[in-house]
Design a protein around this motif. Structure first.
Motif, PDB file in Angstrom:
ATOM      1  N   ASP A 134       0.828  -1.207   0.000  1.00  0.00           N
ATOM      2  CA  ASP A 134       0.000   0.000   0.000  1.00  0.00           C
ATOM      3  C   ASP A 134       0.864   1.260   0.000  1.00  0.00           C
ATOM      4  O   ASP A 134       0.532   2.262  -0.650  1.00  0.00           O
ATOM      5  CB  ASP A 134      -0.970   0.001   1.187  1.00  0.00           C
ATOM      6  N   VAL A 135       1.996   1.213   0.687  1.00  0.00           N
ATOM      7  CA  VAL A 135       2.919   2.354   0.694  1.00  0.00           C
ATOM      8  C   VAL A 135       3.543   2.541  -0.687  1.00  0.00           C
ATOM      9  O   VAL A 135       3.575   3.645  -1.234  1.00  0.00           O
ATOM     10  CB  VAL A 135       4.016   2.157   1.762  1.00  0.00           C
ATOM     11  N   GLY A 136       4.014   1.454  -1.265  1.00  0.00           N
ATOM     12  CA  GLY A 136       4.652   1.538  -2.573  1.00  0.00           C
ATOM     13  C   GLY A 136       3.701   1.983  -3.666  1.00  0.00           C
ATOM     14  O   GLY A 136       4.050   2.829  -4.509  1.00  0.00           O
ATOM     15  N   ILE A 137       2.493   1.453  -3.669  1.00  0.00           N
ATOM     16  CA  ILE A 137       1.504   1.847  -4.677  1.00  0.00           C
ATOM     17  C   ILE A 137       1.115   3.312  -4.496  1.00  0.00           C
ATOM     18  O   ILE A 137       0.948   4.061  -5.477  1.00  0.00           O
ATOM     19  CB  ILE A 137       0.263   0.945  -4.621  1.00  0.00           C
ATOM     20  N   GLY A 138       0.992   3.746  -3.256  1.00  0.00           N
ATOM     21  CA  GLY A 138       0.671   5.150  -3.003  1.00  0.00           C
ATOM     22  C   GLY A 138       1.720   6.078  -3.584  1.00  0.00           C
ATOM     23  O   GLY A 138       1.400   7.096  -4.214  1.00  0.00           O
ATOM     24  N   ARG A 139       2.989   5.723  -3.416  1.00  0.00           N
ATOM     25  CA  ARG A 139       4.083   6.542  -3.962  1.00  0.00           C
ATOM     26  C   ARG A 139       4.077   6.505  -5.483  1.00  0.00           C
ATOM     27  O   ARG A 139       4.336   7.523  -6.143  1.00  0.00           O
ATOM     28  CB  ARG A 139       5.423   6.038  -3.441  1.00  0.00           C
ATOM     29  N   PHE A 140       3.778   5.319  -6.060  1.00  0.00           N
ATOM     30  CA  PHE A 140       3.752   5.224  -7.516  1.00  0.00           C
ATOM     31  C   PHE A 140       2.631   6.076  -8.097  1.00  0.00           C
ATOM     32  O   PHE A 140       2.842   6.820  -9.068  1.00  0.00           O
ATOM     33  CB  PHE A 140       3.574   3.768  -7.969  1.00  0.00           C
ATOM     34  N   VAL A 141       1.447   5.991  -7.542  1.00  0.00           N
ATOM     35  CA  VAL A 141       0.301   6.757  -8.066  1.00  0.00           C
ATOM     36  C   VAL A 141       0.572   8.252  -7.934  1.00  0.00           C
ATOM     37  O   VAL A 141       0.252   9.036  -8.845  1.00  0.00           O
ATOM     38  CB  VAL A 141      -0.993   6.352  -7.349  1.00  0.00           C
ATOM     39  N   GLU A 142       1.184   8.657  -6.841  1.00  0.00           N
ATOM     40  CA  GLU A 142       1.533  10.075  -6.653  1.00  0.00           C
ATOM     41  C   GLU A 142       2.487  10.527  -7.757  1.00  0.00           C
ATOM     42  O   GLU A 142       2.318  11.599  -8.339  1.00  0.00           O
ATOM     43  CB  GLU A 142       2.167  10.276  -5.282  1.00  0.00           C
ATOM     44  N   TRP A 143       3.515   9.715  -8.053  1.00  0.00           N
ATOM     45  CA  TRP A 143       4.448  10.046  -9.132  1.00  0.00           C
ATOM     46  C   TRP A 143       3.725  10.068 -10.473  1.00  0.00           C
ATOM     47  O   TRP A 143       3.937  10.992 -11.272  1.00  0.00           O
ATOM     48  CB  TRP A 143       5.579   9.015  -9.198  1.00  0.00           C
ATOM     49  N   TYR A 144       2.899   9.086 -10.737  1.00  0.00           N
ATOM     50  CA  TYR A 144       2.208   8.991 -12.025  1.00  0.00           C
ATOM     51  C   TYR A 144       1.375  10.251 -12.274  1.00  0.00           C
ATOM     52  O   TYR A 144       1.417  10.823 -13.371  1.00  0.00           O
ATOM     53  CB  TYR A 144       1.308   7.750 -12.045  1.00  0.00           C
ATOM     54  N   LYS A 145       0.633  10.684 -11.280  1.00  0.00           N
ATOM     55  CA  LYS A 145      -0.211  11.870 -11.446  1.00  0.00           C
ATOM     56  C   LYS A 145       0.622  13.109 -11.711  1.00  0.00           C
ATOM     57  O   LYS A 145       0.276  13.947 -12.558  1.00  0.00           O
ATOM     58  CB  LYS A 145      -1.072  12.073 -10.192  1.00  0.00           C
ATOM     59  N   GLU A 146       1.735  13.226 -11.008  1.00  0.00           N
ATOM     60  CA  GLU A 146       2.605  14.398 -11.211  1.00  0.00           C
ATOM     61  C   GLU A 146       3.266  14.361 -12.573  1.00  0.00           C
ATOM     62  O   GLU A 146       3.287  15.365 -13.304  1.00  0.00           O
ATOM     63  CB  GLU A 146       3.671  14.455 -10.109  1.00  0.00           C
ATOM     64  N   PHE A 147       3.794  13.206 -12.970  1.00  0.00           N
ATOM     65  CA  PHE A 147       4.537  13.088 -14.223  1.00  0.00           C
ATOM     66  C   PHE A 147       3.628  13.313 -15.431  1.00  0.00           C
ATOM     67  O   PHE A 147       4.021  13.948 -16.420  1.00  0.00           O
ATOM     68  CB  PHE A 147       5.197  11.718 -14.320  1.00  0.00           C
ATOM     69  N   TYR A 148       2.399  12.799 -15.357  1.00  0.00           N
ATOM     70  CA  TYR A 148       1.477  12.898 -16.499  1.00  0.00           C
ATOM     71  C   TYR A 148       0.437  14.005 -16.333  1.00  0.00           C
ATOM     72  O   TYR A 148      -0.481  14.127 -17.158  1.00  0.00           O
ATOM     73  CB  TYR A 148       0.787  11.543 -16.733  1.00  0.00           C
ATOM     74  N   GLY A 149       0.591  14.794 -15.282  1.00  0.00           N
ATOM     75  CA  GLY A 149      -0.304  15.938 -15.100  1.00  0.00           C
ATOM     76  C   GLY A 149      -1.761  15.564 -14.857  1.00  0.00           C
ATOM     77  O   GLY A 149      -2.667  16.219 -15.356  1.00  0.00           O
TER      78      GLY A 149
END
Length: 336
Positions: free
Chosen positions: A319-334
């Motif tokens: 859950d921690v790792g997925i949370g960090r990935f989704v946060e990055w994905y949203k930032e990277f792809y706007g």
């Protein structure tokens, strides 16, 4: 220390290069920046490395024997982290020759460069896919892995065998790392965490194979990188207790080691999807489908050998790792 990192535009390669530069190593990064997946993501990873002191980038192909020999001759790396390869279990169904070029011929060029260049230690990427038809869980490095279920897995098993021959013939210290489903920020678009996140956010149905009855030992990128760096620092040595009468496939009388790097905690696919739903705040639309050719239902890493050798065990909860990935994905792809 000067370290050659192949596949440096890739997910694990870029993260490993960052970690080595952070601790003061000099990194010679190599990649052919192919179009197996979105080149823009690879270029973005490289852009984060490009301005850093101590980093040199070389664009070339693993299968180019002259280019690879020149890299070793010109840069004389002390150690090598070999992560470049043709990835993907399913890609081999349509592009089998890509595996021979990159994973077999390319790996031979790496071994020859290390041999003639007097490299102190070669750490190379293997894969949990080598366990193939083995149904004994958790997967142990001492297990037999003679029944691969995909060409990709067969090529990685071949890498382990080729590496052992060089360890035996030329006393080249080699360590192979069997990665288990790596995910996290800057991850690969062809992997489930990325594909599922993208489709769930945009409302596109996701394909759920084996009717959701999969489990994977998802391993967060920071844990993978720490494992890579720790094994790089722990130069492979002969096992004085190794016996040809009862051979342990993970060690040898030669300077050779094989380790699993996994979270040692397999996650059910449906629970994994729920983690993405919670992180994105959206519900998944699912197409439930049968098992795909070359796939395996479960992966589960025994990491005891890694822990004994390096004192490290992967530990990031899903859950921690997925949370960090989704946060990055949203930032990277706007994505809002």
């Amino acid at each position: 220390m000067k370290i050659l990192v192949t596949g440096v535009a890739g997910f694990i390669g870029a993260a490993t290069a960052q970690a080595l530069l952070d601790r003061g190593d000099e990194v010679v990064g190599f990649d052919n920046v192919n179009d197996y997946y979105d080149v823009r993501l690879k270029q973005a990873r490289l852009a984060r490395l490009a301005g850093r002191s101590g980093f040199t980038f070389i664009k070339a192909d693993l299968a180019d024997r002259q280019a690879m020999a020149a890299i070793f001759a010109d840069h004389a790396p002390q150690r090598v982290v070999h992560l470049a390869a043709q990835a993907g279990v399913r890609y081999g169904l349509t592009h089998p020759h890509a595996y021979a070029d990159s994973n077999l011929i390319g790996f031979l060029n790496i071994l020859e460069g290390c041999r003639h260049g007097g490299v102190e230690h070669l750490v190379f990427a293997s894969s949990s896919s080598v366990y193939g038809a083995n149904t004994s869980l958790p997967y142990r490095v001492e297990d037999n892995v003679d029944h691969p279920l995909s060409l990709y897995a067969a090529s990685k098993k071949a890498n382990e065998l080729m590496a052992h021959s060089y360890a035996h013939l030329y006393r080249l210290p080699v360590t192979g790392l069997r990665f288990f489903t790596v995910y996290g920020p800057w991850g690969r678009p062809d992997m489930a965490p990325f594909m599922f996140t993208k489709k769930i956010i945009t409302g596109v149905p996701i394909d759920v194979y084996n009717f959701g009855q999969h489990a994977r030992d998802f391993t967060y990128i920071d844990d993978i990188v720490e494992g890579v760096v720790r094994t790089l620092d722990s130069v492979a040595r002969p096992n004085p207790e190794w016996s040809g009468a009862e051979p342990d496939p993970s060690t040898s009388a030669a300077p050779y080691r094989i380790y699993n790097i996994g979270n040692n905690d397999p996650v059910e696919l449906m629970d994994f999807i729920r983690c993405i739903e919670e992180a994105t705040g959206r519900r998944a639309v699912m197409n439930m489908l049968p098992m795909q050719p070359g796939d395996v239902p479960r992966t589960f890493a025994d990491v005891e050998a890694l822990a004994v050798a390096t004192g490290f065990r992967p530990k990031t909860p899903i859950d921690v790792g997925i949370g960090r990935f989704v946060e990055w994905y949203k930032e990277f792809y706007g994505v809002a």
